[in-house]
Design an enzyme around this catalytic site. Structure first.
Site, PDB file in Angstrom:
ATOM      1  N   HIS A  34      71.510  10.847  25.893  1.00 21.92           N
ATOM      2  CA  HIS A  34      71.469  11.128  27.268  1.00 21.92           C
ATOM      3  C   HIS A  34      70.126  10.461  27.595  1.00 21.92           C
ATOM      4  O   HIS A  34      69.014  10.516  27.190  1.00 21.92           O
ATOM      5  CB  HIS A  34      71.225  12.485  27.346  1.00 21.92           C
ATOM      6  CG  HIS A  34      71.332  13.232  28.607  1.00 21.92           C
ATOM      7  ND1 HIS A  34      72.425  13.365  29.549  1.00 21.92           N
ATOM      8  CD2 HIS A  34      70.235  13.519  29.328  1.00 21.92           C
ATOM      9  CE1 HIS A  34      72.267  13.722  30.650  1.00 21.92           C
ATOM     10  NE2 HIS A  34      70.884  13.891  30.861  1.00 21.92           N
ATOM     11  N   ASP A  87      67.878   9.895  31.141  1.00 19.78           N
ATOM     12  CA  ASP A  87      67.397  10.538  32.405  1.00 19.78           C
ATOM     13  C   ASP A  87      66.647   9.788  33.222  1.00 19.78           C
ATOM     14  O   ASP A  87      65.625   9.380  32.871  1.00 19.78           O
ATOM     15  CB  ASP A  87      66.665  11.876  32.244  1.00 19.78           C
ATOM     16  CG  ASP A  87      67.570  13.028  31.483  1.00 19.78           C
ATOM     17  OD1 ASP A  87      68.366  13.559  32.311  1.00 19.78           O
ATOM     18  OD2 ASP A  87      67.274  13.403  30.505  1.00 19.78           O
ATOM     19  N   MET A 122      73.972  21.364  35.868  1.00 14.94           N
ATOM     20  CA  MET A 122      72.553  21.440  35.572  1.00 14.94           C
ATOM     21  C   MET A 122      72.130  22.877  35.576  1.00 14.94           C
ATOM     22  O   MET A 122      72.145  23.823  36.250  1.00 14.94           O
ATOM     23  CB  MET A 122      71.536  20.778  36.745  1.00 14.94           C
ATOM     24  CG  MET A 122      71.593  19.444  37.068  1.00 14.94           C
ATOM     25  SD  MET A 122      71.062  18.716  35.296  1.00 14.94           S
ATOM     26  CE  MET A 122      69.466  19.167  35.049  1.00 14.94           C
ATOM     27  N   GLY A 148      64.514  17.402  37.112  1.00 14.68           N
ATOM     28  CA  GLY A 148      63.304  16.534  37.031  1.00 14.68           C
ATOM     29  C   GLY A 148      62.172  16.684  35.768  1.00 14.68           C
ATOM     30  O   GLY A 148      61.325  15.769  35.515  1.00 14.68           O
ATOM     31  N   PHE A 149      62.221  17.727  35.012  1.00 12.17           N
ATOM     32  CA  PHE A 149      61.430  17.991  33.698  1.00 12.17           C
ATOM     33  C   PHE A 149      62.328  18.518  32.537  1.00 12.17           C
ATOM     34  O   PHE A 149      63.204  19.213  32.739  1.00 12.17           O
ATOM     35  CB  PHE A 149      60.351  18.681  34.354  1.00 12.17           C
ATOM     36  CG  PHE A 149      59.716  18.504  35.115  1.00 12.17           C
ATOM     37  CD1 PHE A 149      58.557  17.373  35.291  1.00 12.17           C
ATOM     38  CD2 PHE A 149      60.020  18.755  36.692  1.00 12.17           C
ATOM     39  CE1 PHE A 149      57.873  16.770  36.384  1.00 12.17           C
ATOM     40  CE2 PHE A 149      59.374  18.251  37.742  1.00 12.17           C
ATOM     41  CZ  PHE A 149      58.087  17.284  37.494  1.00 12.17           C
ATOM     42  N   GLY A 150      61.677  18.361  31.287  1.00 15.83           N
ATOM     43  CA  GLY A 150      62.142  18.840  30.152  1.00 15.83           C
ATOM     44  C   GLY A 150      61.559  19.944  29.999  1.00 15.83           C
ATOM     45  O   GLY A 150      60.354  20.133  30.689  1.00 15.83           O
ATOM     46  N   GLY A 206      69.671  21.164  30.485  1.00 13.10           N
ATOM     47  CA  GLY A 206      68.656  21.917  30.815  1.00 13.10           C
ATOM     48  C   GLY A 206      68.394  23.290  30.084  1.00 13.10           C
ATOM     49  O   GLY A 206      69.086  24.387  30.354  1.00 13.10           O
ATOM     50  N   GLY A 219      67.120  18.180  25.127  1.00 11.38           N
ATOM     51  CA  GLY A 219      65.847  17.516  25.127  1.00 11.38           C
ATOM     52  C   GLY A 219      64.923  18.010  24.045  1.00 11.38           C
ATOM     53  O   GLY A 219      64.556  17.720  22.876  1.00 11.38           O
ATOM     54  N   SER A 220      63.930  18.983  24.676  1.00  8.20           N
ATOM     55  CA  SER A 220      63.082  19.392  23.955  1.00  8.20           C
ATOM     56  C   SER A 220      63.614  20.271  22.773  1.00  8.20           C
ATOM     57  O   SER A 220      62.661  20.182  21.684  1.00  8.20           O
ATOM     58  CB  SER A 220      62.080  20.394  24.811  1.00  8.20           C
ATOM     59  OG  SER A 220      62.861  21.305  25.547  1.00  8.20           O
TER      60      SER A 220
HETATM   61  C1  DX5 Z   1      66.165  17.506  33.345  1.00  6.74           C
HETATM   62  C2  DX5 Z   1      66.901  16.335  32.589  1.00  6.74           C
HETATM   63  C3  DX5 Z   1      67.214  16.744  31.226  1.00  6.74           C
HETATM   64  C4  DX5 Z   1      66.241  17.217  30.278  1.00  6.74           C
HETATM   65  C5  DX5 Z   1      66.548  18.251  29.511  1.00  6.74           C
HETATM   66  O1  DX5 Z   1      66.193  17.188  34.563  1.00  6.74           O
HETATM   67  O2  DX5 Z   1      68.163  16.368  33.278  1.00  6.74           O
HETATM   68  O3  DX5 Z   1      68.322  15.879  30.450  1.00  6.74           O
HETATM   69  O4  DX5 Z   1      65.888  16.072  29.204  1.00  6.74           O
HETATM   70  O5  DX5 Z   1      65.621  18.756  28.750  1.00  6.74           O
HETATM   71  P1  DX5 Z   1      65.321  20.196  27.982  1.00  6.74           P
HETATM   72  O6  DX5 Z   1      66.635  20.171  27.053  1.00  6.74           O
HETATM   73  O7  DX5 Z   1      64.177  20.072  27.352  1.00  6.74           O
HETATM   74  O8  DX5 Z   1      65.517  21.255  29.124  1.00  6.74           O
HETATM   75 ZN    ZN Z   2      69.865  14.810  32.004  1.00  5.09          ZN
END
Ligand code: DX5
Ligand code: ZN
Length: 226
Positions: free
Chosen positions: A38, A40, A142, A147-149, A181, A202-203
């Site tokens: 994925h 972003d 979402m 915007g952020f992980g 998310g 992500g994280s």
């Molecule tokens: C956030 C991104 C996600 C992000 C998710 O806006 O679209 O793809 O990487 O990260 P996590 O899994 O840490 O919430």
């Molecule tokens: Zn994403």
């Protein structure tokens, strides 16, 4: 329970990866059985953060055989669809909130030959997509504000996945449901039971000391669900 018996896909998000060691990190998740990667894309306008453009995606392309799942968090994404496809995107997902003519934009994605996805922010209802359901290949729910992980999963998202699955089943549509998310061990199984086909992480993968081991652990946890 979802009617789709296929194995759930895990799509690690490179947003939380270490770009100084990116080849190694991609190899680790690929070897551990990731399904998609994925990516972003953020423009500092639609979302308050910036990431990368087509050049970096094209540079990453030869590093892996995993399909590239490009999540465009950019305003007026129709301007760049061809660029991302040429860079190596297999799926291109745009935000419902960022498109003036979402139906046309979905059509344009299909014309590039990529899988066409539409995403909704936490404040956008599932019903907003009713007129697009027949046209898209995937819907990205979402479960944090984009915007952020590393943000916390918004619990209400589970109900949105359920609603979406019901609508797709009522209409007999074969469209994948992806969730992005705050997805991790504490909610992954519930999301799959609610009808998610693809989990972006992500994280929960890349903030772990060993991303490959984190992914295998997640897979093990989900094997019991489907
Ligand atoms: C956030 C991104 C996600 C992000 C998710 O806006 O679209 O793809 O990487 O990260 P996590 O899994 O840490 O919430
Ligand atoms: Zn994403």
């Amino acid at each position: 329970m979802s009617s789709n018996p296929a194995r759930v896909k895990i799509a690690p998000s490179l947003l939380s990866a270490n770009f100084a060691r990116i080849a190694e990190q991609i190899r680790a998740v690929e070897e551990a059985g990731a399904d998609w990667l994925h990516l972003d894309v953020m423009d500092g306008h639609f979302v308050p953060n910036l990431t990368w453009g087509p050049k970096i995606i094209a540079d990453l392309r030869p590093l892996t055989r995993l399909p590239f799942d490009c999540h465009l968090m950019i305003d007026a994404p129709e301007r760049y669809l061809r660029d991302y496809r040429e860079a190596g995107a297999d799926s291109i997902t745009v935000h419902w909130e960022a498109c003036r003519h979402a139906s046309r934009t979905i059509q344009q994605i299909k014309e590039t030959g990529a899988r066409a996805g539409i995403s909704i922010n936490p404040a956008t209802t599932v019903a907003s997509l009713d007129e697009l359901l027949d046209d898209v290949d995937l819907i990205l729910v979402m479960s944090v504000n984009p915007g952020f992980g590393g943000q916390r999963f918004i619990p209400r998202s589970l109900e949105k996945v359920r609603q979406l699955r019901v609508r797709l089943e009522e209409r007999g549509l074969d469209c994948a449901v992806e969730v992005d998310g705050g997805v991790g061990a504490e909610n992954a199984a519930a999301l799959v039971m609610a009808g998610a086909d693809i989990l972006v992480m992500g994280s929960s993968i890349f903030a772990a000391p060993d991303p490959g081991a984190a992914l295998r652990e997640m897979r093990g946890l989900l094997e019991c669900v489907r």
